[in-house]
Design a protein around this motif. Sequence first.
Motif, mmCIF file in Angstrom:
data_model
loop_
_atom_site.group_PDB
_atom_site.id
_atom_site.type_symbol
_atom_site.label_atom_id
_atom_site.label_comp_id
_atom_site.label_asym_id
_atom_site.label_seq_id
_atom_site.Cartn_x
_atom_site.Cartn_y
_atom_site.Cartn_z
ATOM 1 N N TRP A 38 0.814 -1.215 0.000
ATOM 2 C CA TRP A 38 0.000 0.000 0.000
ATOM 3 C C TRP A 38 0.848 1.267 0.000
ATOM 4 N N PHE A 39 1.987 1.218 0.650
ATOM 5 C CA PHE A 39 2.824 2.416 0.803
ATOM 6 C C PHE A 39 4.101 2.326 -0.035
ATOM 7 N N HIS A 40 4.018 1.612 -1.160
ATOM 8 C CA HIS A 40 5.222 1.386 -1.966
ATOM 9 C C HIS A 40 5.804 2.680 -2.543
ATOM 10 N N ALA A 41 4.974 3.703 -2.638
ATOM 11 C CA ALA A 41 5.445 4.964 -3.235
ATOM 12 C C ALA A 41 6.222 5.826 -2.248
ATOM 13 N N TYR A 42 6.343 5.347 -1.002
ATOM 14 C CA TYR A 42 6.995 6.161 0.030
ATOM 15 C C TYR A 42 8.260 5.442 0.496
ATOM 16 N N PRO A 43 9.431 5.936 0.096
ATOM 17 C CA PRO A 43 10.691 5.238 0.368
ATOM 18 C C PRO A 43 11.023 5.103 1.840
ATOM 19 N N ASP A 44 10.484 5.975 2.688
ATOM 20 C CA ASP A 44 10.763 5.872 4.121
ATOM 21 C C ASP A 44 9.987 4.735 4.795
ATOM 22 N N MET A 45 9.046 4.156 4.064
ATOM 23 C CA MET A 45 8.237 3.069 4.603
ATOM 24 C C MET A 45 8.983 1.746 4.464
ATOM 25 N N THR A 46 10.040 1.574 5.221
ATOM 26 C CA THR A 46 10.840 0.353 5.151
ATOM 27 C C THR A 46 10.216 -0.743 6.007
ATOM 28 N N GLU A 47 10.599 -1.958 5.728
ATOM 29 C CA GLU A 47 10.130 -3.080 6.542
ATOM 30 C C GLU A 47 10.518 -2.892 8.002
ATOM 31 N N ALA A 48 11.754 -2.448 8.239
ATOM 32 C CA ALA A 48 12.221 -2.250 9.612
ATOM 33 C C ALA A 48 11.387 -1.202 10.338
ATOM 34 N N ALA A 49 11.038 -0.129 9.651
ATOM 35 C CA ALA A 49 10.250 0.935 10.271
ATOM 36 C C ALA A 49 8.857 0.443 10.639
ATOM 37 N N ILE A 50 8.258 -0.352 9.761
ATOM 38 C CA ILE A 50 6.917 -0.896 10.022
ATOM 39 C C ILE A 50 6.950 -1.838 11.219
ATOM 40 N N ARG A 51 7.914 -2.741 11.221
ATOM 41 C CA ARG A 51 8.018 -3.709 12.319
ATOM 42 C C ARG A 51 8.295 -3.000 13.655
ATOM 43 N N ARG A 52 9.162 -2.025 13.625
ATOM 44 C CA ARG A 52 9.522 -1.311 14.854
ATOM 45 C C ARG A 52 8.306 -0.609 15.452
ATOM 46 N N LYS A 53 7.519 0.045 14.611
ATOM 47 C CA LYS A 53 6.334 0.762 15.097
ATOM 48 C C LYS A 53 5.275 -0.207 15.627
ATOM 49 N N GLN A 54 5.054 -1.314 14.930
ATOM 50 C CA GLN A 54 4.054 -2.284 15.384
ATOM 51 C C GLN A 54 4.428 -2.874 16.740
ATOM 52 N N VAL A 55 5.682 -3.248 16.916
ATOM 53 C CA VAL A 55 6.136 -3.806 18.195
ATOM 54 C C VAL A 55 5.991 -2.772 19.307
ATOM 55 N N GLU A 56 6.376 -1.549 19.020
ATOM 56 C CA GLU A 56 6.285 -0.472 20.007
ATOM 57 C C GLU A 56 4.851 -0.300 20.493
ATOM 58 N N ILE A 57 3.903 -0.272 19.558
ATOM 59 C CA ILE A 57 2.500 -0.074 19.914
ATOM 60 C C ILE A 57 1.943 -1.288 20.641
ATOM 61 N N ASP A 58 2.285 -2.481 20.187
ATOM 62 C CA ASP A 58 1.782 -3.708 20.799
ATOM 63 C C ASP A 58 2.246 -3.822 22.244
ATOM 64 N N ILE A 59 3.526 -3.593 22.480
ATOM 65 C CA ILE A 59 4.071 -3.696 23.837
ATOM 66 C C ILE A 59 3.471 -2.636 24.751
ATOM 67 N N ALA A 60 3.282 -1.428 24.243
ATOM 68 C CA ALA A 60 2.683 -0.367 25.048
ATOM 69 C C ALA A 60 1.278 -0.752 25.509
ATOM 70 N N GLY A 61 0.523 -1.417 24.640
ATOM 71 C CA GLY A 61 -0.819 -1.851 24.999
ATOM 72 C C GLY A 61 -0.804 -2.900 26.097
ATOM 73 N N VAL A 62 0.108 -3.869 25.999
ATOM 74 C CA VAL A 62 0.215 -4.918 27.008
ATOM 75 C C VAL A 62 0.635 -4.327 28.349
ATOM 76 N N GLN A 211 13.424 -20.291 20.347
ATOM 77 C CA GLN A 211 14.235 -19.992 19.163
ATOM 78 C C GLN A 211 14.061 -18.546 18.738
ATOM 79 N N THR A 212 12.831 -18.074 18.743
ATOM 80 C CA THR A 212 12.534 -16.663 18.467
ATOM 81 C C THR A 212 11.652 -16.156 19.595
ATOM 82 N N GLU A 213 12.021 -15.021 20.158
ATOM 83 C CA GLU A 213 11.308 -14.518 21.325
ATOM 84 C C GLU A 213 10.708 -13.144 21.039
ATOM 85 N N TRP A 214 9.537 -12.913 21.582
ATOM 86 C CA TRP A 214 8.874 -11.615 21.520
ATOM 87 C C TRP A 214 9.687 -10.614 22.327
ATOM 88 N N GLU A 215 9.888 -9.450 21.768
ATOM 89 C CA GLU A 215 10.729 -8.440 22.410
ATOM 90 C C GLU A 215 10.254 -8.108 23.826
#
Length: 249
Positions: A38-62, A211-215
């Motif tokens: 959806w955001f392919h036209a925006y170069p700042d929308m990297t995979e790392a940026a998306i993942r970082r924001k989602q984790v940040e919001i998810d953890i804040a909710g918990v 093997q893989t742990e939630w932050e």
Amino acid sequence: MNAPIRQTILFDLDDTLIHCNKYFNLVIDQFVDAMRTWFHAYPDMTEAAIRRKQVEIDIAGVQATGFKSDHFPQSFLDTYVDFTRLTGRPEDSNEIDLLWSMGQSVYEQEAEPYPDMEETLLRLKDEGHDLHLYTGGEPEIQRRKVDRLRLDRYFGDKIYIRQHKNIAALEQILAEGHFDRHNTWMIGNSIRTDVVPALTAGIHAIHMEAQTEWEYNNISIEVAPQGAFLQLHHLRDVPDGIQRYILGH
């Protein structure tokens, strides 16, 4: 070996006895793919940026209100809205509906046991240990997992489900059940919600390294063990690990 002294053993459920993180990771991958499309036209929308924001919001909710099922899909929506505001791309109600359904789908997965789950629980039960299940989440969702795998065969009615899984919750369980802390163990994958509360409460702890742990689960351990603190990779190693400690003390 002599028969081990009877112990009281509390098991965590998700990512200790059954798979959990891998399903969340699969859905997060789907979320990231959708966002990148959806955001392919925006170069700042990297995979790392998306993942970082989602984790940040998810953890804040918990951290704010405990383990509620709505946190996970809401983290998708909030991440989506955050990036629409950042880029100026309009919100789309169909995309929002898709993300909510995507996030909720993780709770529809089958309960898949870890290797040697059955054998480990059966051995501990046959050896005379008192088995309890202590898990975090919403009762309906967690109870469904328990029922699917018929875990009452091992735990009976000694099952505790808490929305907030922390030091206070464990202390309440131990106090109300009059647990003998010298012979009580907490076994789980989370340093935050399993290991640190157990060590703080003065009971034995076994960290089942994932093997893989939630932050969210990864924090430093700043409390000294009063008893055993073992780190194991496989459930099948739990009975012998407990027995070696008992026979050595």
